[in-house]
Scaffold this motif. Structure first.
Motif, PDB file in Angstrom:
ATOM      1  N   ALA A   1       0.812  -1.217   0.000  1.00 33.98           N
ATOM      2  CA  ALA A   1       0.000   0.000   0.000  1.00 33.98           C
ATOM      3  C   ALA A   1       0.843   1.265   0.000  1.00 33.98           C
ATOM      4  O   ALA A   1       0.419   2.305  -0.517  1.00 33.98           O
ATOM      5  CB  ALA A   1      -0.937   0.005   1.204  1.00 33.98           C
ATOM      6  N   MET A   2       2.022   1.193   0.580  1.00 36.26           N
ATOM      7  CA  MET A   2       2.868   2.376   0.672  1.00 36.26           C
ATOM      8  C   MET A   2       3.632   2.653  -0.622  1.00 36.26           C
ATOM      9  O   MET A   2       4.255   3.710  -0.761  1.00 36.26           O
ATOM     10  CB  MET A   2       3.874   2.229   1.827  1.00 36.26           C
ATOM     11  CG  MET A   2       3.239   2.124   3.215  1.00 36.26           C
ATOM     12  SD  MET A   2       2.191   3.532   3.681  1.00 36.26           S
ATOM     13  CE  MET A   2       0.542   2.780   3.564  1.00 36.26           C
TER      14      MET A   2
ATOM     15  N   VAL B   1       3.098   3.892  -3.400  1.00 35.48           N
ATOM     16  CA  VAL B   1       2.307   4.731  -4.303  1.00 35.48           C
ATOM     17  C   VAL B   1       3.195   5.587  -5.200  1.00 35.48           C
ATOM     18  O   VAL B   1       2.794   5.976  -6.290  1.00 35.48           O
ATOM     19  CB  VAL B   1       1.333   5.629  -3.513  1.00 35.48           C
ATOM     20  CG1 VAL B   1       0.266   4.791  -2.849  1.00 35.48           C
ATOM     21  CG2 VAL B   1       2.071   6.462  -2.466  1.00 35.48           C
TER      22      VAL B   1
ATOM     23  N   VAL C   1       8.043   7.722  -1.423  1.00 34.38           N
ATOM     24  CA  VAL C   1       7.607   7.196  -0.125  1.00 34.38           C
ATOM     25  C   VAL C   1       8.717   6.335   0.460  1.00 34.38           C
ATOM     26  O   VAL C   1       9.248   5.452  -0.208  1.00 34.38           O
ATOM     27  CB  VAL C   1       6.322   6.362  -0.256  1.00 34.38           C
ATOM     28  CG1 VAL C   1       5.971   5.719   1.089  1.00 34.38           C
ATOM     29  CG2 VAL C   1       5.159   7.216  -0.726  1.00 34.38           C
TER      30      VAL C   1
ATOM     31  N   PHE D   1       9.097   3.808   3.450  1.00 29.32           N
ATOM     32  CA  PHE D   1       8.354   3.038   4.459  1.00 29.32           C
ATOM     33  C   PHE D   1       9.260   1.977   5.036  1.00 29.32           C
ATOM     34  O   PHE D   1       9.840   1.165   4.303  1.00 29.32           O
ATOM     35  CB  PHE D   1       7.119   2.396   3.820  1.00 29.32           C
ATOM     36  CG  PHE D   1       6.393   1.444   4.734  1.00 29.32           C
ATOM     37  CD1 PHE D   1       5.566   1.931   5.734  1.00 29.32           C
ATOM     38  CD2 PHE D   1       6.555   0.077   4.600  1.00 29.32           C
ATOM     39  CE1 PHE D   1       4.905   1.054   6.591  1.00 29.32           C
ATOM     40  CE2 PHE D   1       5.892  -0.807   5.450  1.00 29.32           C
ATOM     41  CZ  PHE D   1       5.063  -0.317   6.444  1.00 29.32           C
TER      42      PHE D   1
ATOM     43  N   LEU E   1       7.695   6.286   8.454  1.00 27.05           N
ATOM     44  CA  LEU E   1       7.073   6.656   7.183  1.00 27.05           C
ATOM     45  C   LEU E   1       7.458   8.086   6.826  1.00 27.05           C
ATOM     46  O   LEU E   1       7.267   8.995   7.641  1.00 27.05           O
ATOM     47  CB  LEU E   1       5.549   6.533   7.304  1.00 27.05           C
ATOM     48  CG  LEU E   1       4.706   6.931   6.093  1.00 27.05           C
ATOM     49  CD1 LEU E   1       4.994   6.012   4.905  1.00 27.05           C
ATOM     50  CD2 LEU E   1       3.220   6.891   6.453  1.00 27.05           C
TER      51      LEU E   1
ATOM     52  N   HIS F   1       7.774  11.256   3.567  1.00 26.98           N
ATOM     53  CA  HIS F   1       7.453  11.741   2.217  1.00 26.98           C
ATOM     54  C   HIS F   1       7.459  13.267   2.248  1.00 26.98           C
ATOM     55  O   HIS F   1       7.139  13.869   3.278  1.00 26.98           O
ATOM     56  CB  HIS F   1       6.079  11.232   1.758  1.00 26.98           C
ATOM     57  CG  HIS F   1       5.835  11.405   0.293  1.00 26.98           C
ATOM     58  ND1 HIS F   1       5.330  12.572  -0.236  1.00 26.98           N
ATOM     59  CD2 HIS F   1       6.027  10.566  -0.754  1.00 26.98           C
ATOM     60  CE1 HIS F   1       5.235  12.434  -1.557  1.00 26.98           C
ATOM     61  NE2 HIS F   1       5.645  11.232  -1.892  1.00 26.98           N
TER      62      HIS F   1
ATOM     63  N   LEU G   1      -0.118  13.621   1.434  1.00 24.33           N
ATOM     64  CA  LEU G   1       0.014  12.189   1.152  1.00 24.33           C
ATOM     65  C   LEU G   1       0.333  11.421   2.429  1.00 24.33           C
ATOM     66  O   LEU G   1      -0.184  10.306   2.637  1.00 24.33           O
ATOM     67  CB  LEU G   1       1.090  11.949   0.103  1.00 24.33           C
ATOM     68  CG  LEU G   1       1.291  10.472  -0.294  1.00 24.33           C
ATOM     69  CD1 LEU G   1      -0.003   9.868  -0.819  1.00 24.33           C
ATOM     70  CD2 LEU G   1       2.407  10.337  -1.322  1.00 24.33           C
TER      71      LEU G   1
ATOM     72  N   GLN H   1      -2.794  10.782   4.190  1.00 24.44           N
ATOM     73  CA  GLN H   1      -3.566   9.756   3.486  1.00 24.44           C
ATOM     74  C   GLN H   1      -3.026   8.364   3.795  1.00 24.44           C
ATOM     75  O   GLN H   1      -3.795   7.427   4.065  1.00 24.44           O
ATOM     76  CB  GLN H   1      -3.503  10.019   1.986  1.00 24.44           C
ATOM     77  CG  GLN H   1      -4.197   8.976   1.125  1.00 24.44           C
ATOM     78  CD  GLN H   1      -3.975   9.239  -0.357  1.00 24.44           C
ATOM     79  OE1 GLN H   1      -3.903  10.395  -0.789  1.00 24.44           O
ATOM     80  NE2 GLN H   1      -3.853   8.194  -1.140  1.00 24.44           N
ATOM     81  N   LEU H   2      -1.700   8.218   3.790  1.00 27.44           N
ATOM     82  CA  LEU H   2      -1.094   6.926   4.083  1.00 27.44           C
ATOM     83  C   LEU H   2      -1.307   6.518   5.531  1.00 27.44           C
ATOM     84  O   LEU H   2      -1.449   5.329   5.842  1.00 27.44           O
ATOM     85  CB  LEU H   2       0.399   6.968   3.758  1.00 27.44           C
ATOM     86  CG  LEU H   2       0.751   7.195   2.284  1.00 27.44           C
ATOM     87  CD1 LEU H   2       2.264   7.275   2.109  1.00 27.44           C
ATOM     88  CD2 LEU H   2       0.163   6.108   1.410  1.00 27.44           C
ATOM     89  N   ASP H   3      -1.351   7.501   6.421  1.00 28.48           N
ATOM     90  CA  ASP H   3      -1.643   7.236   7.827  1.00 28.48           C
ATOM     91  C   ASP H   3      -2.989   6.529   7.965  1.00 28.48           C
ATOM     92  O   ASP H   3      -3.122   5.532   8.695  1.00 28.48           O
ATOM     93  CB  ASP H   3      -1.646   8.558   8.590  1.00 28.48           C
ATOM     94  CG  ASP H   3      -2.050   8.410  10.046  1.00 28.48           C
ATOM     95  OD1 ASP H   3      -1.163   8.382  10.908  1.00 28.48           O
ATOM     96  OD2 ASP H   3      -3.266   8.329  10.329  1.00 28.48           O
TER      97      ASP H   3
ATOM     98  N   GLN I   1      -4.484   4.762   5.703  1.00 26.43           N
ATOM     99  CA  GLN I   1      -4.393   3.429   5.118  1.00 26.43           C
ATOM    100  C   GLN I   1      -3.741   2.433   6.065  1.00 26.43           C
ATOM    101  O   GLN I   1      -4.137   1.259   6.116  1.00 26.43           O
ATOM    102  CB  GLN I   1      -3.606   3.498   3.815  1.00 26.43           C
ATOM    103  CG  GLN I   1      -4.362   4.139   2.669  1.00 26.43           C
ATOM    104  CD  GLN I   1      -3.581   4.080   1.375  1.00 26.43           C
ATOM    105  OE1 GLN I   1      -3.107   5.082   0.880  1.00 26.43           O
ATOM    106  NE2 GLN I   1      -3.433   2.889   0.843  1.00 26.43           N
TER     107      GLN I   1
END
Length: 417
Positions: free
Chosen positions: A255-256, A258, A262, A264, A289, A291, A296, A299-301, A303
């Motif tokens: 998922a990370m 993207v 990023v 991760f 994490l 970026h 973004l 948003q990833l948080d 997810q």
């Protein structure tokens, strides 16, 4: 009047000498925050500063300040430096270069008999690394009012020693040192540092003009299952925390991905009871994490938590947010000054974003701030093999001196280093 010049030889010898405080047999350094080794380093740096006429002081956060008092001390000072704590297996340059480059630049101004109106403060921020007490950046975050002093003082290391207890020992080691309140107005802040990557080295650049620092979020996640006998517990009835972690980790990694910016990382991992014939009952792990885009990252948080909800079952989970440091930009005027100084000296330079976090992130919202990078051999850092070339060290200090002269109104440029 002869313009001030840094002493490349003195700066290099001091870097090597500071590396003796916490020296490791393999050439690295273990000088963690508020340790006996850092107390020794304080003594050394304070002695160098006092020799140049700088006045040492500290604050409730355990930050170290060395002040060259100007003729108008009521004016907000110019602050420069970094930190002197290290990772347990750190190198000679991370943090130390910034603080000693600042000390060298101020010493050069003193030796040239220049008297600025504004004071210049050399700083060594407390616990930038976060290796002994987590998370890092404690001194600069407290200075900026981003954390509660009581909360920080209660943090404990792996041996159960609190920040408050360790800080008391540091202050007791310097009973005559001036104590100043936490936080004060700053005219501008400049932090020299090794790049901790290899963009400068690959491009042949000597000076990095840092445009900003990418955002960072860190988490501690606990997945809780149920301990059981590995030979008798049916597979369909198991609440295996490692199996749940494996699913979660795989889905998070996917998922990370993207975009290629990023970063991760799943780092520290602890399994309980960590026995070969027992179904694991608990897995605790850390996520890092990063970026450049704060939107973004947010948003990833979301997810990350959604993946835990879906994939941790039949186990339960808890996610604790440790660090939420947004990305930041640095002052365009100071960046232009770094660029102009590099050109005057004939140093090839490069604009770049910092992928690593630094204390300058906390100062950027408070005042005009900038960072000066120098190359880091092979991009290796937080390791005994971390290395910077002597001429690059001197170049970074020379550019810093230019900025200090400019920011205090003494001059627009200096002589060659």
């Amino acid at each position: 009047m002869t313009p001030p010049r840094i002493s490349a030889d003195r700066l290099w010898k001091r870097l090597m000498a500071l590396g003796q405080d916490g020296a490791l047999p393999n050439g690295g350094v273990n000088r963690q925050a508020l340790s006996v080794e850092e107390i020794r380093a304080w003594r050394r740096v304070i002695a160098w500063g006092t020799e140049a006429g700088l006045v040492p002081s500290t604050d409730p956060a355990g930050n170290l300040f060395l002040t060259f008092k100007g003729s108008a001390p009521q004016l907000a000072p110019v602050v420069a430096g970094s930190h002197i704590d290290s990772q347990p297996t750190g190198g000679l340059f991370d943090g130390a270069f910034g603080t000693l480059a600042a000390l060298e630049a101020v010493t050069a101004i003193v030796e040239a008999n220049l008297a600025p109106e504004r004071s210049i403060v050399v700083v060594g921020w407390m616990n930038e690394e976060g290796s002994r007490f987590a998370p890092g950046m404690m001194g600069s975050e407290l200075f900026a009012g981003l954390r509660s002093l009581d909360d920080v003082l209660a943090v404990r290391d792996a041996d159960g020693v609190s920040v408050g207890e360790a800080l008391t020992r540091v202050h007791e080691a310097f009973p005559d040192m001036e104590h100043r309140p936490l936080g004060f107005p700053i005219h501008s802040y400049i932090e020299p540092h090794i790049e901790q990557a290899d963009l400068l080295e690959k491009s042949g650049a000597v000076i990095g003009i840092v445009t900003g620092i990418q955002g960072k979020k860190t988490y501690e996640v606990t997945i809780a299952g149920r301990e059981a006998h590995a030979g008798t517990e049916p597979m369909e009835r198991r609440q295996d925390a490692v199996q749940a972690f494996a699913r979660v980790a795989l889905m998070m990694q996917q998922a990370m991905a993207v975009d290629d910016k990023v970063k991760f990382t799943i780092g520290r991992l602890m399994v309980e009871p960590n026995a070969p014939s027992v179904v694991p009952a608990k897995v605790t792990f850390r996520i890092d994490l990063r970026h450049p885009s704060n939107a973004l990252l947010d948003q990833l948080d979301t997810q990350l938590e959604a993946i835990l909800i879906k994939e941790a079952t039949p186990c339960s989970f808890n996610i604790r947010r440790l660090v939420d440091a947004p990305s930041n930009d640095f002052d365009s005027g100071l960046m232009n000054a770094i660029r102009s100084s590099a050109k005057r000296h004939g140093f090839h330079h490069l604009d770049l974003l910092s992928a690593a976090g630094h204390d300058a992130r906390q100062l950027a919202p408070l005042t005009r701030s900038a960072m000066i990078f120098i190359p880091c051999q092979g991009g290796i850092s937080h390791h005994p093999e971390e290395w910077a070339q002597p001429d690059h060290v001197a170049a970074g200090a020379a550019v810093l001196l230019d900025l200090l002269l400019q920011e205090t109104g003494l001059s627009s440029h200096q002589g060659d280093a």
